[in-house]
Design a protein around this motif. Sequence first.
Motif, short mmCIF file in Angstrom:
data_model
loop_
_atom_site.label_atom_id
_atom_site.label_comp_id
_atom_site.label_asym_id
_atom_site.label_seq_id
_atom_site.Cartn_x
_atom_site.Cartn_y
_atom_site.Cartn_z
N GLN A 26 64.34 32.73 72.62
CA GLN A 26 64.00 33.72 73.64
C GLN A 26 65.27 34.27 74.26
OE1 GLN A 26 61.10 32.38 76.48
NE2 GLN A 26 61.42 34.10 77.87
N TRP A 27 65.37 35.58 74.34
CA TRP A 27 66.53 36.21 74.95
C TRP A 27 66.11 37.53 75.61
CZ3 TRP A 27 65.35 36.17 69.86
CH2 TRP A 27 65.30 37.38 69.18
N TYR A 28 67.03 38.12 76.32
CA TYR A 28 66.75 39.35 77.07
C TYR A 28 67.38 40.54 76.38
CZ TYR A 28 66.83 42.75 80.86
OH TYR A 28 66.69 43.88 81.61
N HIS A 29 66.57 41.60 76.20
CA HIS A 29 67.04 42.85 75.60
C HIS A 29 67.06 43.92 76.68
CE1 HIS A 29 67.77 46.06 72.83
NE2 HIS A 29 67.55 45.30 71.75
N PRO A 30 68.24 44.33 77.14
CA PRO A 30 68.30 45.27 78.29
C PRO A 30 67.84 46.68 77.97
CG PRO A 30 70.49 44.90 77.41
CD PRO A 30 69.58 43.98 76.67
N PHE A 31 67.69 47.02 76.69
CA PHE A 31 67.34 48.39 76.33
C PHE A 31 65.85 48.57 76.05
CE2 PHE A 31 71.79 48.03 74.46
CZ PHE A 31 72.38 48.47 75.62
N ILE A 32 65.07 47.54 76.24
CA ILE A 32 63.63 47.64 76.03
C ILE A 32 62.94 47.25 77.32
CG2 ILE A 32 61.66 46.89 74.65
CD1 ILE A 32 63.49 46.21 72.40
N ARG A 33 62.50 48.25 78.11
CA ARG A 33 61.75 48.02 79.35
C ARG A 33 60.82 49.20 79.57
NH1 ARG A 33 64.81 45.74 84.63
NH2 ARG A 33 62.67 45.51 85.34
N TRP A 34 59.67 48.93 80.09
CA TRP A 34 58.74 49.99 80.46
C TRP A 34 57.84 49.50 81.59
CZ3 TRP A 34 58.22 47.11 76.01
CH2 TRP A 34 57.04 46.37 75.87
N ASN A 35 57.21 50.45 82.21
CA ASN A 35 56.29 50.15 83.31
C ASN A 35 54.88 50.08 82.76
OD1 ASN A 35 54.81 49.90 85.63
ND2 ASN A 35 55.90 51.54 86.73
N PRO A 36 54.25 48.90 82.74
CA PRO A 36 52.90 48.80 82.16
C PRO A 36 51.88 49.69 82.85
CG PRO A 36 53.85 46.63 82.55
CD PRO A 36 54.74 47.61 83.22
N GLU A 37 52.02 49.88 84.15
CA GLU A 37 51.04 50.68 84.87
C GLU A 37 51.08 52.14 84.44
OE1 GLU A 37 51.81 50.14 88.96
OE2 GLU A 37 51.23 48.00 88.97
#
Length: 447
Positions: A94-105
């Motif tokens: 498990q790691w963090y990808h800073p370029f993949i984010r979105w707002n689920p709402e």
Amino acid sequence: TSHRWLKDRDEHSGTPLTGSLLSTGRGDIFTINCSGFDWHGVDPAVFQGVFARNSFRPVLDYNSPTHVNISFTLSAILEVVSPGSTLQWSSGEQWYHPFIRWNPEECGGIRHLSIATENLWLPDIFIKEFMDVDQTPTDLMAYVNSEGQIKYNKPMQVISICNLDIFYFPFDKQNCTFTFSSFIYPAERMVLGMEKEVQEILNMSQNLIQKQGEWVLLGIHQTASKMTVGTNQYNQIVFYLAIRRRTRLYIINLLVPSSFLITVDALSFYLAAENDNCAAFKITLLLGYNVFLLMMNDLLPASGTPLISVYFALCLSLMVVSLLETIFMTHLLHLATTQPPPMPRWLHSLLLYCTSSRRCYPTDPQKGNKGLGLTLAHLPGEGSQSRKAELNGFPGSTRAQQEDRAQKQHLVSLWVQFSHTIDTLLFRLYLLFLAVSVVMVVILWNT
């Protein structure tokens, strides 16, 4: 549709954005356009910018390390033989990808996505003890959530080096070591951590592991350290697996038959030494024990010298000694009843001392009565001569001949009695040595 990677400024907040991430010391915001999300799925073009960078470590500042948390769940211990062990488990990263984010709402309530691993950067985590080609399937999926956390699980059949101590087989406990480390990225580029607590990993593994296997999982311990290679240091996490062998199979198939055979061999001492079938019986028993060892050889470890092999060799040696003792007693009795040599005075005195005071090893009642109750009829050819002498009133016999016969009968009786005393002495020494050996083996197995 075109693949787009959008990079907007704070002042463009009016544009529909699905998420944001601020890099350290910068005002830049990296976002994914929510127009690629709809009720029919996700448009691959949304992640084209991310997929195009899968050859590079996903960080905002390349000098900052990537934190990778690892875990595993042991599902089966298939085989543990020197010098390796075969285990089946599922490892997780498990790691963090800073370029993949979105707002689920704003994106139709989508919170998790599954993405083919070939499109993502994957940590180069490897197991140092691995001794076979990695056969992990390549067409696996990774799960990404709206916060940019990536979780990658992969099933593995690990064949690794495991230093085994098989001396206490089949009552042995083994400790296998598995070291997770990075092959490319040093400590300043990749930091390894734990996704789950060790106790949680142990509980899940014990619940999933196959109960019908040969091994039982006792415990899992973990330590973190650094490995120095040249001028670089690499983070590594070491897991220690404690396993124990299930012994029921080996007790039933190895120890119980061997114990029965050696017990029968010990009881064969109660057979009369004058019995011609005694030696044949012990030879048959010895051959049967050798056949048993050949048939059960596949259950023993292929390398090393376990304690149970010493036990089998000891039992076999005792059977050979028992056979030699029977051969010696048969020869001694034959010599005593055919051509008894003169008995030395010291031996005669010792025999009288042992049989009268019963301080040594008294003669077996059945065998002793046979030795003390011998008459002329026990001598070869003497029975017919004595009967003829009685019918004819001892014609031509002299008092000297009668005394010679009486002395010879007495000498035969002494030698037979001595033979049975030696037989009893050797039998008790046999039992003493067998008992001491078995007790020592049991004590060693319990330590």
